[in-house]
Write a protein that holds these residues in place. Structure first.
Motif, PDB file in Angstrom:
ATOM      1  N   UNK A  76     -21.388  42.493  19.252  1.00  0.00           N
ATOM      2  CA  UNK A  76     -20.981  43.693  19.971  1.00  0.00           C
ATOM      3  C   UNK A  76     -21.744  43.750  21.291  1.00  0.00           C
ATOM      4  N   UNK A  77     -21.035  44.104  22.370  1.00  0.00           N
ATOM      5  CA  UNK A  77     -21.629  44.083  23.703  1.00  0.00           C
ATOM      6  C   UNK A  77     -21.234  45.342  24.461  1.00  0.00           C
ATOM      7  N   UNK A  78     -22.191  45.936  25.164  1.00  0.00           N
ATOM      8  CA  UNK A  78     -21.944  47.036  26.096  1.00  0.00           C
ATOM      9  C   UNK A  78     -22.277  46.544  27.500  1.00  0.00           C
ATOM     10  N   UNK A  79     -21.360  46.755  28.425  1.00  0.00           N
ATOM     11  CA  UNK A  79     -21.546  46.285  29.798  1.00  0.00           C
ATOM     12  C   UNK A  79     -21.360  47.444  30.756  1.00  0.00           C
ATOM     13  N   UNK A  80     -22.269  47.565  31.702  1.00  0.00           N
ATOM     14  CA  UNK A  80     -22.108  48.476  32.829  1.00  0.00           C
ATOM     15  C   UNK A  80     -21.779  47.631  34.054  1.00  0.00           C
ATOM     16  N   UNK A 135     -17.257  45.839  23.859  1.00  0.00           N
ATOM     17  CA  UNK A 135     -16.590  44.586  23.481  1.00  0.00           C
ATOM     18  C   UNK A 135     -17.084  44.168  22.109  1.00  0.00           C
ATOM     19  N   UNK A 136     -16.150  43.691  21.285  1.00  0.00           N
ATOM     20  CA  UNK A 136     -16.554  43.158  19.980  1.00  0.00           C
ATOM     21  C   UNK A 136     -15.764  41.888  19.696  1.00  0.00           C
ATOM     22  N   UNK A 186     -26.336  44.752  30.688  1.00  0.00           N
ATOM     23  CA  UNK A 186     -25.713  44.359  29.426  1.00  0.00           C
ATOM     24  C   UNK A 186     -26.656  44.644  28.265  1.00  0.00           C
ATOM     25  N   UNK A 187     -26.091  45.189  27.193  1.00  0.00           N
ATOM     26  CA  UNK A 187     -26.819  45.341  25.937  1.00  0.00           C
ATOM     27  C   UNK A 187     -25.956  44.756  24.822  1.00  0.00           C
ATOM     28  N   UNK A 188     -26.566  44.057  23.874  1.00  0.00           N
ATOM     29  CA  UNK A 188     -25.789  43.421  22.815  1.00  0.00           C
ATOM     30  C   UNK A 188     -26.512  43.491  21.480  1.00  0.00           C
ATOM     31  N   UNK A 189     -25.717  43.467  20.424  1.00  0.00           N
ATOM     32  CA  UNK A 189     -26.223  43.340  19.061  1.00  0.00           C
ATOM     33  C   UNK A 189     -25.297  42.375  18.338  1.00  0.00           C
ATOM     34  N   UNK A 190     -25.846  41.504  17.539  1.00  0.00           N
ATOM     35  CA  UNK A 190     -25.003  40.550  16.828  1.00  0.00           C
ATOM     36  C   UNK A 190     -25.827  39.686  15.902  1.00  0.00           C
ATOM     37  N   UNK A 222     -12.563  46.288  24.423  1.00  0.00           N
ATOM     38  CA  UNK A 222     -11.928  45.031  24.029  1.00  0.00           C
ATOM     39  C   UNK A 222     -12.391  44.683  22.622  1.00  0.00           C
ATOM     40  N   UNK A 223     -11.429  44.455  21.733  1.00  0.00           N
ATOM     41  CA  UNK A 223     -11.725  43.935  20.398  1.00  0.00           C
ATOM     42  C   UNK A 223     -10.994  42.603  20.265  1.00  0.00           C
ATOM     43  N   UNK A 224     -11.747  41.533  19.998  1.00  0.00           N
ATOM     44  CA  UNK A 224     -11.159  40.202  19.895  1.00  0.00           C
ATOM     45  C   UNK A 224     -11.433  39.645  18.503  1.00  0.00           C
ATOM     46  N   UNK A 225     -10.372  39.217  17.841  1.00  0.00           N
ATOM     47  CA  UNK A 225     -10.457  38.712  16.472  1.00  0.00           C
ATOM     48  C   UNK A 225     -10.027  37.256  16.414  1.00  0.00           C
ATOM     49  N   UNK A 226     -10.892  36.417  15.896  1.00  0.00           N
ATOM     50  CA  UNK A 226     -10.562  35.023  15.580  1.00  0.00           C
ATOM     51  C   UNK A 226     -10.424  34.926  14.073  1.00  0.00           C
ATOM     52  N   UNK A 227      -9.304  34.402  13.602  1.00  0.00           N
ATOM     53  CA  UNK A 227      -9.125  34.348  12.152  1.00  0.00           C
ATOM     54  C   UNK A 227      -9.946  33.219  11.542  1.00  0.00           C
ATOM     55  N   UNK A 228      -9.936  33.139  10.215  1.00  0.00           N
ATOM     56  CA  UNK A 228     -10.815  32.185   9.542  1.00  0.00           C
ATOM     57  C   UNK A 228     -10.285  30.753   9.581  1.00  0.00           C
ATOM     58  N   UNK A 229      -9.171  30.521  10.279  1.00  0.00           N
ATOM     59  CA  UNK A 229      -8.805  29.145  10.623  1.00  0.00           C
ATOM     60  C   UNK A 229      -9.384  28.789  11.986  1.00  0.00           C
ATOM     61  N   UNK A 230      -9.046  29.590  12.991  1.00  0.00           N
ATOM     62  CA  UNK A 230      -9.487  29.317  14.354  1.00  0.00           C
ATOM     63  C   UNK A 230     -10.989  29.562  14.508  1.00  0.00           C
ATOM     64  N   UNK A 231     -11.449  30.719  14.060  1.00  0.00           N
ATOM     65  CA  UNK A 231     -12.865  31.046  14.198  1.00  0.00           C
ATOM     66  C   UNK A 231     -13.757  30.030  13.524  1.00  0.00           C
ATOM     67  N   UNK A 232     -13.345  29.558  12.349  1.00  0.00           N
ATOM     68  CA  UNK A 232     -14.162  28.587  11.624  1.00  0.00           C
ATOM     69  C   UNK A 232     -14.352  27.306  12.412  1.00  0.00           C
TER      70      UNK A 232
END
Length: 417
Positions: A278-282, A291-292, A201-205, A152-162
């Protein structure tokens, strides 16, 4: 048939959806009898002729107004407090996601529901989107076989994400960060699609773009909030509530009561959440997910790829193809079986109101006692809320420790009968 009596706690913008559903769309089966909020002017701005209570007197409201169901749309950190208070008072509860922002509160909700026999449900509207229902149907029908992995790749643009960096969400103690508040939707979708629970779960961010990093990227301007700030003029990241009637009414004209600022500078100090994760899930059944989430993209949308033993399913949703109001979007759901040409899956559904009508469909399911049986199992209960929450909480724990986190070390759902 007697109308079920509803009270709503938390009168921000999201509350309007529930108020409309109760007073217009489903007024034949439900009645809104009270509102509660820390800010009486914000509650009054919804223009509903019902008693308004201070948030500190929710218990009194439930008793005096003979409430059957409590709707919780407060700041996330308080969801569990009001859900538990509702159930202990003999009411059912419906809460916006996330169900809570920590494992102890999730546990408290589950135990309270078991003890009282009252229901707690979570408003996961993404389950009701026609595209997501189609994905569920294809996976459950075995068309791609046993699922091995999901991306899964999820993108929030700089209007919504902001926008998450202008308001209370910018502080992790309030929202749990985007891995709890926003990604909780996405984690719930995958849990529901796979009919499975996360186990590790493992994550980096990090906070890369917003907050004080904006100075490094050349975006920072010297103001704390946009309204009345000369430095905010011409800033594409500035929100101007005075120019938007609903924001002006709900926030700008009510801030004198509680000091809440809806238009903070997204590059001001004080941001404690991440914007790139970024997330890895088992999962317990053996499948994995990568997931990102990016909260500063030039376009908004998401891509989902599901790999199975008989093929692959690909979903791409472009909500807008560049950062501009009304920018064009597109959707595509593609089934790729082994040894056969790919086949595009047609999906209906309009976008008349709210997430391709997903909000309306969810509200009908949550409110109407005559809602038809649902073979897809879209209604999310407290355990579903806990599963989505625990993915995000384990990811946050992994961010802090640098280690993979076992979900049951945070909360073992099997221990709660």
């Amino acid at each position: 048939m007697a109308l079920r009596r509803y009270a709503l706690v938390g009168a921000g913008a999201r509350a309007g959806m529930f108020i409309r559903a109760l007073t217009e769309d489903h007024a034949d089966v439900a009645r809104l009898v009270a509102l509660a909020d820390t800010n009486p002017a914000r509650a009054a701005a919804h223009g509903v002729d019902v008693p308004i209570y201070p948030a500190a007197d929710v218990a009194g409201m439930l008793r005096r107004e003979r409430v059957d169901v409590v709707l919780v749309t407060t700041v996330d950190r308080y969801h569990a407090d009001y859900v538990v208070a509702a159930m202990e008072a003999g009411c059912d509860a419906v809460t916006e996601k996330p169900m809570a922002v920590d494992a102890a509160s999730a546990r408290q909700i589950l135990i309270s529901s078991e003890k009282t026999g009252q229901k707690a449900r979570v408003a996961f509207n993404y389950r009701y989107h026609p595209l997501h229902e189609a994905v569920k149907t294809i996976i459950a029908g075995g068309e791609i076989g046993e699922v091995g992995s999901v991306h899964v790749e999820w993108l929030l643009d700089v209007r919504h994400g902001a926008d998450y960096f202008r308001r209370w969400h910018r502080e992790k103690e309030n929202s749990g960060g985007l891995l709890v508040h926003k990604a909780g939707h996405h984690f719930d979708l995958v849990n529901w699609w796979l009919d499975d629970s996360p186990s590790q779960v493992f994550a980096a961010g990090r906070l890369f773009f917003y907050g004080e990093n904006g100075r490094r990227h050349g975006y920072a301007r010297d103001y704390d909030r946009a309204h009345g700030a000369p430095a905010a003029e011409g800033d594409p990241f500035a929100l101007r509530p005075a120019d938007e009637p609903r924001l002006r009414e709900l926030y700008l004209e009510t801030e004198r009561h509680d000091g809440y600022l809806r238009d903070r500078n997204v590059f001001a100090p004080g941001v404690t959440i991440e914007d790139d994760m970024a997330v890895l899930v088992r999962y317990a059944g053996g499948a994995s997910m990568s997931y990102h989430l990016t909260a500063y993209a030039p376009w908004e949308g998401y891509r989902v790829m599901v790999n199975g033993s008989r093929g692959r399913l690909e979903l791409e949703v472009v909500k807008n193809d560049h950062v501009a109001p009304g920018a064009p979007g597109s959707t595509r759901l593609l089934l790729r079986p082994f040894w056969a040409p790919p086949r595009e899956i047609p999906v209906g559904g309009s976008s008349r109101r709210g997430h391709a009508d997903a909000d309306d469909r969810m509200l009908a399911d949550l409110i109407r006692p005559d809602a038809p049986p649902d073979p897809l199992g879209r209604t999310a209960d407290a355990r579903d809320g806990a599963r989505a929450l625990l993915t995000g909480l384990a990811a946050n724990e992994s961010l802090a420790s640098g280690q993979a986190v076992r979900v049951k070390d945070l909360l073992d759902l099997e221990e709660i009968v």
